[in-house]
Scaffold this motif. Structure first.
Motif, PDB file in Angstrom:
ATOM      1  N   UNK A 193       1.066   5.530  38.112  1.00  0.00           N
ATOM      2  CA  UNK A 193       2.450   4.701  37.644  1.00  0.00           C
ATOM      3  C   UNK A 193       3.093   5.299  36.623  1.00  0.00           C
ATOM      4  N   UNK A 194       2.186   5.998  35.710  1.00  0.00           N
ATOM      5  CA  UNK A 194       2.895   6.366  34.310  1.00  0.00           C
ATOM      6  C   UNK A 194       3.095   7.953  34.296  1.00  0.00           C
ATOM      7  N   UNK A 195       2.232   8.782  34.610  1.00  0.00           N
ATOM      8  CA  UNK A 195       2.319  10.077  34.581  1.00  0.00           C
ATOM      9  C   UNK A 195       3.300  10.722  35.135  1.00  0.00           C
ATOM     10  N   UNK A 196       3.879  11.939  34.803  1.00  0.00           N
ATOM     11  CA  UNK A 196       4.735  12.708  35.611  1.00  0.00           C
ATOM     12  C   UNK A 196       4.153  13.592  36.898  1.00  0.00           C
ATOM     13  N   UNK A 197       2.834  14.094  36.372  1.00  0.00           N
ATOM     14  CA  UNK A 197       2.025  14.462  37.377  1.00  0.00           C
ATOM     15  C   UNK A 197       0.680  14.615  36.898  1.00  0.00           C
ATOM     16  N   UNK A 198      -0.242  14.929  37.891  1.00  0.00           N
ATOM     17  CA  UNK A 198      -1.769  15.027  37.933  1.00  0.00           C
ATOM     18  C   UNK A 198      -2.318  15.667  38.667  1.00  0.00           C
ATOM     19  N   UNK A 199      -3.583  16.105  38.843  1.00  0.00           N
ATOM     20  CA  UNK A 199      -4.447  16.310  39.871  1.00  0.00           C
ATOM     21  C   UNK A 199      -5.393  15.398  40.254  1.00  0.00           C
ATOM     22  N   UNK A 200      -6.046  15.663  41.497  1.00  0.00           N
ATOM     23  CA  UNK A 200      -7.205  15.108  41.704  1.00  0.00           C
ATOM     24  C   UNK A 200      -7.979  16.152  42.406  1.00  0.00           C
ATOM     25  N   UNK A 201      -9.087  16.416  41.498  1.00  0.00           N
ATOM     26  CA  UNK A 201     -10.038  17.692  41.680  1.00  0.00           C
ATOM     27  C   UNK A 201     -10.629  17.505  43.119  1.00  0.00           C
ATOM     28  N   UNK A 202     -10.857  18.455  43.776  1.00  0.00           N
ATOM     29  CA  UNK A 202     -11.790  18.815  44.975  1.00  0.00           C
ATOM     30  C   UNK A 202     -13.016  19.731  44.634  1.00  0.00           C
ATOM     31  N   UNK A 203     -12.679  20.834  43.975  1.00  0.00           N
ATOM     32  CA  UNK A 203     -13.733  21.790  43.764  1.00  0.00           C
ATOM     33  C   UNK A 203     -15.154  20.818  43.160  1.00  0.00           C
ATOM     34  N   UNK A 204     -14.804  20.210  41.950  1.00  0.00           N
ATOM     35  CA  UNK A 204     -15.997  19.482  41.481  1.00  0.00           C
ATOM     36  C   UNK A 204     -16.253  18.235  41.689  1.00  0.00           C
ATOM     37  N   UNK A 205     -15.772  17.872  43.076  1.00  0.00           N
ATOM     38  CA  UNK A 205     -16.263  16.562  43.505  1.00  0.00           C
ATOM     39  C   UNK A 205     -16.318  16.573  45.192  1.00  0.00           C
TER      40      UNK A 205
END
Length: 361
Positions: A193-205
């Motif tokens: 709701x606040x960040x302009x962009x972000x990632x949801x990591x898959x490599x480490x999860x």
């Protein structure tokens, strides 16, 4: 012995691997223009409660950082980041190679703070076009050294950035660990709701590879980034012909059919498991007499050790060794232990037994 070197030594979590096998013979359009990528993006939008968000899939964390930073900034701008942030110490100048100068603060633990950014901002304002202009904030959740941001800290960063018309980008290579960290009050929906962009990591999860890059169209910088990303992705050589592979993995990770009894999707389940075992490991190491470098409930744990202990722990358990300023001036170093979806309770207990015998010897 089980290795605690990182959270990507293994392949894919069983449910994700099953999805890859089940769809293996399907013929799909290339470059992410397939039904799996489309459904995965929709599932992510639903989970973060941002129906208009742009979602694309990138093979790795460094490419995702390159794309996010170059898309959100002008050529004469750079990201404000902590001195121990991933781009400053582990990306070999990748951001600079793409025409953006890193503006690093002196914040410890890879944790970015408004107070740490203020001197850099003031210098940029004072020097005008003679200085690289800050264009955005970069920080990771969890931080490079395992720090878990609180909601108050996150909001303070967003407020500081908003007051200066700067974008906010959260590197989420270990986002799942940060969100599922015990005691954390920062949710993925609040970040979205606040960040302009972000990632949801898959490599480490639990995935073979891949990062989901999410960009919000709420701000002018976000809208500009969305328009630029397809071109920047191709130019950076990160447009995968078999993008469907990432789509299948994220589809499985965010599929409501894989939710547990409490409603947690597989993506969060895998991280919660890793975090639980990391905390079990930390408790055992403390009981054995080792001092934490930083207390955290994420899946990375850091402890002070002697050089000799570090060498033994690295050889037997794969602990990564780091040089940090020792407040005791005793020449100690820091050993990092990382758990993953594949770590088992018996692995942790064996590691604690080894460490206890090492400290007692």
């Amino acid at each position: 012995m089980h290795q605690f070197r990182n959270d990507y030594s293994e392949g894919a979590a069983p449910a994700i691997l099953d999805a890859l096998v089940r769809t293996n013979a399907e013929q799909c359009p290339g470059y992410g223009a397939d039904v799996h990528c489309a459904r995965a993006a929709d599932l992510i939008r639903a989970e973060i409660d941002q129906p208009d968000a742009h979602v694309s899939f990138v093979p790795g964390g460094t490419p995702a950082n390159i794309l996010a930073i170059t898309a959100l900034t002008e050529e004469f701008e750079g990201p404000l980041c902590a001195a121990d942030a991933h781009p400053t110490i582990h990306e070999t100048g990748a951001i600079e190679a793409h025409g953006r100068r890193l503006l690093a603060t002196r914040d410890p633990w890879g944790r970015l703070t408004p107070a740490g950014m203020e001197p850099l901002w003031n210098a940029a304002v004072a020097n005008g076009p003679a200085t690289t202009r800050p264009g955005m904030l970069y920080f990771s959740h969890t931080s490079e050294l395992g720090y878990v941001y609180t909601r108050t800290e996150f909001d303070a960063l967003c407020d500081w950035a908003e007051a200066r018309d700067l974008a906010v980008y959260v590197d989420g290579a270990r986002m799942a660990s940060g969100i599922m960290a015990a005691g954390s009050d920062l949710t993925i929906r609040h970040i979205a709701a606040r960040a302009d962009a972000f990632t949801l990591g898959g490599t480490k999860n639990g995935m073979l590879f891949g990062e989901a890059l999410v960009v919000s169209p709420r701000t002018a910088r976000g809208r500009r980034a969305i328009a630029r990303l397809p071109y920047l992705t191709k130019r950076a050589g990160q447009l995968s012909a078999k993008g469907r592979v990432m789509g299948v993995m994220y589809e499985a990770a965010f599929d409501p059919a894989g939710a547990d009894a409490s409603g947690r999707l597989l993506y969060w389940q895998l991280a919660a498991h890793a975090n639980d075992l990391a905390c079990r490991l930390a408790d055992g190491l403390v009981a054995a007499g080792f001092e934490p470098y930083l207390t955290t409930t994420g899946n990375q744990q850091f402890f002070w050790v002697t050089s000799e202990e570090g060498a033994r722990l690295s050889e037997a358990l794969g602990a990564e060794l780091q040089v940090q300023p020792d407040p005791l001036s005793a020449g100690r170093i820091v050993a990092r232990f990382v758990t993953s979806w594949a770590t088992e309770t018996a692995d942790v207990d064996e590691a604690v037994s080894f460490a206890r015998a090492l400290r007692a010897s």
